[in-house]
Design a protein around this motif. Structure first.
Motif, PDB file in Angstrom:
ATOM      1  N   ASP A   1      10.037   4.620  -0.030  1.00 45.90           N
ATOM      2  CA  ASP A   1       8.663   4.434   0.407  1.00 45.90           C
ATOM      3  C   ASP A   1       8.500   4.942   1.834  1.00 45.90           C
ATOM      4  O   ASP A   1       9.446   5.004   2.614  1.00 45.90           O
ATOM      5  CB  ASP A   1       8.286   2.949   0.369  1.00 45.90           C
ATOM      6  N   ALA A   2       7.255   5.255   2.162  1.00 43.95           N
ATOM      7  CA  ALA A   2       6.952   5.792   3.480  1.00 43.95           C
ATOM      8  C   ALA A   2       7.335   4.819   4.580  1.00 43.95           C
ATOM      9  O   ALA A   2       7.824   5.223   5.636  1.00 43.95           O
ATOM     10  CB  ALA A   2       5.467   6.130   3.572  1.00 43.95           C
ATOM     11  N   GLY A   3       7.108   3.529   4.360  1.00 46.43           N
ATOM     12  CA  GLY A   3       7.438   2.554   5.384  1.00 46.43           C
ATOM     13  C   GLY A   3       8.909   2.573   5.742  1.00 46.43           C
ATOM     14  O   GLY A   3       9.273   2.546   6.920  1.00 46.43           O
ATOM     15  N   TYR A   4       9.761   2.639   4.746  1.00 42.77           N
ATOM     16  CA  TYR A   4      11.201   2.691   4.976  1.00 42.77           C
ATOM     17  C   TYR A   4      11.573   3.946   5.756  1.00 42.77           C
ATOM     18  O   TYR A   4      12.356   3.901   6.716  1.00 42.77           O
ATOM     19  CB  TYR A   4      11.936   2.657   3.640  1.00 42.77           C
TER      20      TYR A   4
ATOM     21  N   LEU B   1       1.305   6.193   6.257  1.00 45.50           N
ATOM     22  CA  LEU B   1       2.023   6.128   7.511  1.00 45.50           C
ATOM     23  C   LEU B   1       1.070   6.012   8.680  1.00 45.50           C
ATOM     24  O   LEU B   1       1.249   5.200   9.585  1.00 45.50           O
ATOM     25  CB  LEU B   1       2.873   7.397   7.651  1.00 45.50           C
ATOM     26  N   ALA B   2       0.014   6.802   8.662  1.00 43.21           N
ATOM     27  CA  ALA B   2      -0.954   6.751   9.752  1.00 43.21           C
ATOM     28  C   ALA B   2      -1.638   5.392   9.810  1.00 43.21           C
ATOM     29  O   ALA B   2      -1.850   4.823  10.883  1.00 43.21           O
ATOM     30  CB  ALA B   2      -1.988   7.860   9.567  1.00 43.21           C
TER      31      ALA B   2
ATOM     32  N   ALA C   1       0.784  -1.229   0.000  1.00 39.60           N
ATOM     33  CA  ALA C   1       0.000   0.000   0.000  1.00 39.60           C
ATOM     34  C   ALA C   1       0.814   1.275   0.000  1.00 39.60           C
ATOM     35  O   ALA C   1       0.310   2.322  -0.394  1.00 39.60           O
ATOM     36  CB  ALA C   1      -0.942   0.007   1.209  1.00 39.60           C
ATOM     37  N   MET C   2       2.067   1.245   0.473  1.00 38.99           N
ATOM     38  CA  MET C   2       2.749   2.508   0.703  1.00 38.99           C
ATOM     39  C   MET C   2       3.450   3.030  -0.543  1.00 38.99           C
ATOM     40  O   MET C   2       4.099   2.295  -1.250  1.00 38.99           O
ATOM     41  CB  MET C   2       3.746   2.356   1.839  1.00 38.99           C
ATOM     42  N   SER C   3       3.323   4.306  -0.752  1.00 34.74           N
ATOM     43  CA  SER C   3       4.056   4.997  -1.803  1.00 34.74           C
ATOM     44  C   SER C   3       4.240   6.422  -1.357  1.00 34.74           C
ATOM     45  O   SER C   3       3.613   6.887  -0.420  1.00 34.74           O
ATOM     46  CB  SER C   3       3.272   4.968  -3.123  1.00 34.74           C
ATOM     47  N   ARG C   4       5.127   7.151  -2.013  1.00 34.16           N
ATOM     48  CA  ARG C   4       5.331   8.540  -1.621  1.00 34.16           C
ATOM     49  C   ARG C   4       4.074   9.366  -1.818  1.00 34.16           C
ATOM     50  O   ARG C   4       3.846  10.342  -1.122  1.00 34.16           O
ATOM     51  CB  ARG C   4       6.481   9.146  -2.437  1.00 34.16           C
TER      52      ARG C   4
END
Length: 502
Positions: free
Chosen positions: A164-167, A64-65, A54-57
């Motif tokens: 990515d946001a997770g990283y 993130l939330a 799901a995560m992308s910039r």
């Protein structure tokens, strides 16, 4: 009693085709334990799938939330060692955050997350208390960094703009823990999408300092913080740039836009807002002598902060930029390295805060080239002047480090604090990084997320404490090596590092 636990280390595995979470053993020494490795639990595996899928910039803040909400559900099920309700400290020398010297013959009682009592003499046994004999070491408040970037400190800018946001979140969480282990129990974040990280720390999911968040810095087209690629120019009014989608900066070119962006950050939970009034070092196209917002635009942002019963921190280096900010009603200037005596006098007369940083050489920054290097050298060249003027005119001055884009640089927080010894006594520098910085944090008034006193050791204050092996009033440089000098780190009554015998 010292306890050790096997923790869980997180690293991305996207480059090798793995999941976002891979097992990496971590050993920590603290008094709040967690049993066993969590990496293979079903809940954490679900988080990994969510991050990878799901995560992308483009969905940085929203993703993130969402991931933090899932982490909260997972980690809430993990057993934790119960904290003792009472902790008694004995046999220490006290630096209280208000004075500049040490005091002897005291005992300190912590109950829950607050300091319950500071007494002279020996009060005798306290029922149900864990007792720490400090062995004559220094007991002092946790340090405060008044200019920090929790999401930007530990990664290169190139990675921040592409990962990515997770990283990015995982790297920021790791850096937050390192910040706390350096003895900084509170920071004022001056730009970045830190609201989810702050919430994770406050909820106990991540070890880290208290964060006074500004959210996205508010700047103009071409101003410091406008990190758009040239392919994103001209800007479409209907489309945010990538840097704005990340929440690191918001571009505002009218009074209405400034009000909108300021209100958005306060709505998201900002303690204060940050307005960029001039150029900066790290942005590619913003010379230090430029002035961005007009006086009326600055007044619009400052007015919104005032309407929310908090304040705006205004980024400005040059005298003419600071002068415009003061005319607009600014109560806190960030940096100020190129100010002159007339501006210093005006700031002192009006009681305006100066939040500045002791950059002594290029070693206090990541390597830069070209115009960015030239701007850094301008700041370095103005450092002695800004501190000399601050002392001469009695400006209310806060300490910050503003270290960016490198975990090796971030580790120099204590070194930056030691630089203050060029202009202040060690006791004065320590007071600045504790009680004085806490006074600046308190300007956020009703927007203060941590309303008990910080930066001081007194009854009713948050129990954010350090036990230092040595005397930092005699030798401030020992705080530059926290892995050796800090024997105990407490935040909110929780012990995060324990190398004392309880």
């Amino acid at each position: 009693m010292q306890t050790r636990r096997s923790g869980w280390g997180l690293r991305t595995g996207q480059a090798s085709g793995g999941s976002a979470f891979d097992c990496a053993p971590v050993v920590m020494s603290d008094a709040i334990g967690q049993a066993g490795c969590l990496c293979h639990r079903p809940g954490l595996a679900a988080v990994s799938r969510k991050l990878n899928a799901a995560m992308s910039r483009r969905g940085f803040v929203a993703g993130l939330a969402g991931s933090l909400a899932t982490l909260r559900t997972t980690m809430a099920q993990s057993p934790q060692t119960a904290r003792p309700r009472r902790i008694l400290f004995t046999n220490f020398r006290l630096f209280d955050g208000r004075g500049t010297s040490l005091r002897d013959g005291l005992t300190l009682l912590v109950e829950g997350d607050r300091i319950a009592a500071l007494d002279s003499g020996n009060p005798g046994p306290v029922e149900g208390a864990r007792v720490y004999d400090c062995g004559g070491r220094t007991l002092m408040p946790g340090l405060i960094d008044a200019h920090w970037h929790a999401l930007l400190a530990g990664l290169p800018m190139s990675r921040l703009l592409t990962a990515d946001a997770g990283y990015i979140y995982l790297a920021a969480a790791q850096e937050a823990e390192r910040t706390l282990m350096r003895g900084f129990t509170s920071v004022r974040d001056l730009g970045g999408p830190v609201f989810p990280l702050k919430q994770a720390i406050d909820d106990g999911l991540v070890a880290g300092p208290r964060i006074y968040a500004s959210g996205a810095m508010i700047t103009t087209t071409g101003g410091h913080g406008d990190l758009r690629s040239l392919s994103e120019v001209p800007r479409s009014a209907a489309r945010l740039s990538e840097i704005e989608k990340m929440g690191a900066a918001m571009i505002a070119d009218s009074e209405g836009d400034v009000r909108l962006r300021a209100r958005e950050q306060l709505m998201l939970g900002a303690s204060q807002i940050k307005l960029v009034a001039g150029g900066g070092v790290s942005s590619p196209r913003s010379p230090l002598d430029m002035t961005t917002f007009s006086e009326t635009e600055l007044s619009a942002g400052i007015g919104v902060a005032r309407d929310w019963n908090t304040y705006a921190a205004v980024h400005a280096y040059a005298s003419h930029t600071i002068r415009r900010a003061l005319a607009a009603g600014a109560v806190c200037i960030e940096h100020g390295h190129l100010m002159d005596a007339a501006i210093a006098r005006t700031m002192a007369e009006r009681g305006v805060w100066l939040s500045t940083q002791p950059f002594l050489s290029a070693e206090d920054s990541v390597p830069l080239t070209g115009p960015q290097q030239d701007r850094l050298l301008q700041v370095v060249g103005g450092t002695d002047t800004v501190y000399r003027l601050a002392r001469e005119h009695g400006i209310r001055t806060a300490f910050g480090s503003d270290l960016l884009f490198s975990p090796e640089m971030a580790a120099r927080q204590g070194t930056m604090l030691g630089h203050l010894a060029r202009w202040y006594t060690n006791g004065e520098a320590l007071r600045m990084a504790t009680g004085t910085n806490a006074e600046l944090l308190a300007l956020s008034g009703p927007r203060n997320p941590y309303p008990a006193p910080l930066g001081v050791i007194e009854a009713g204050a948050f129990a954010d404490l350090l036990v230092v092996d040595g005397d930092p009033v005699a030798d401030l440089s020992i705080l530059a090596a926290p892995e050796r000098s800090l024997r105990l780190i407490m935040k909110g009554g929780g012990v995060y590092k324990d190398r004392l015998t309880a």
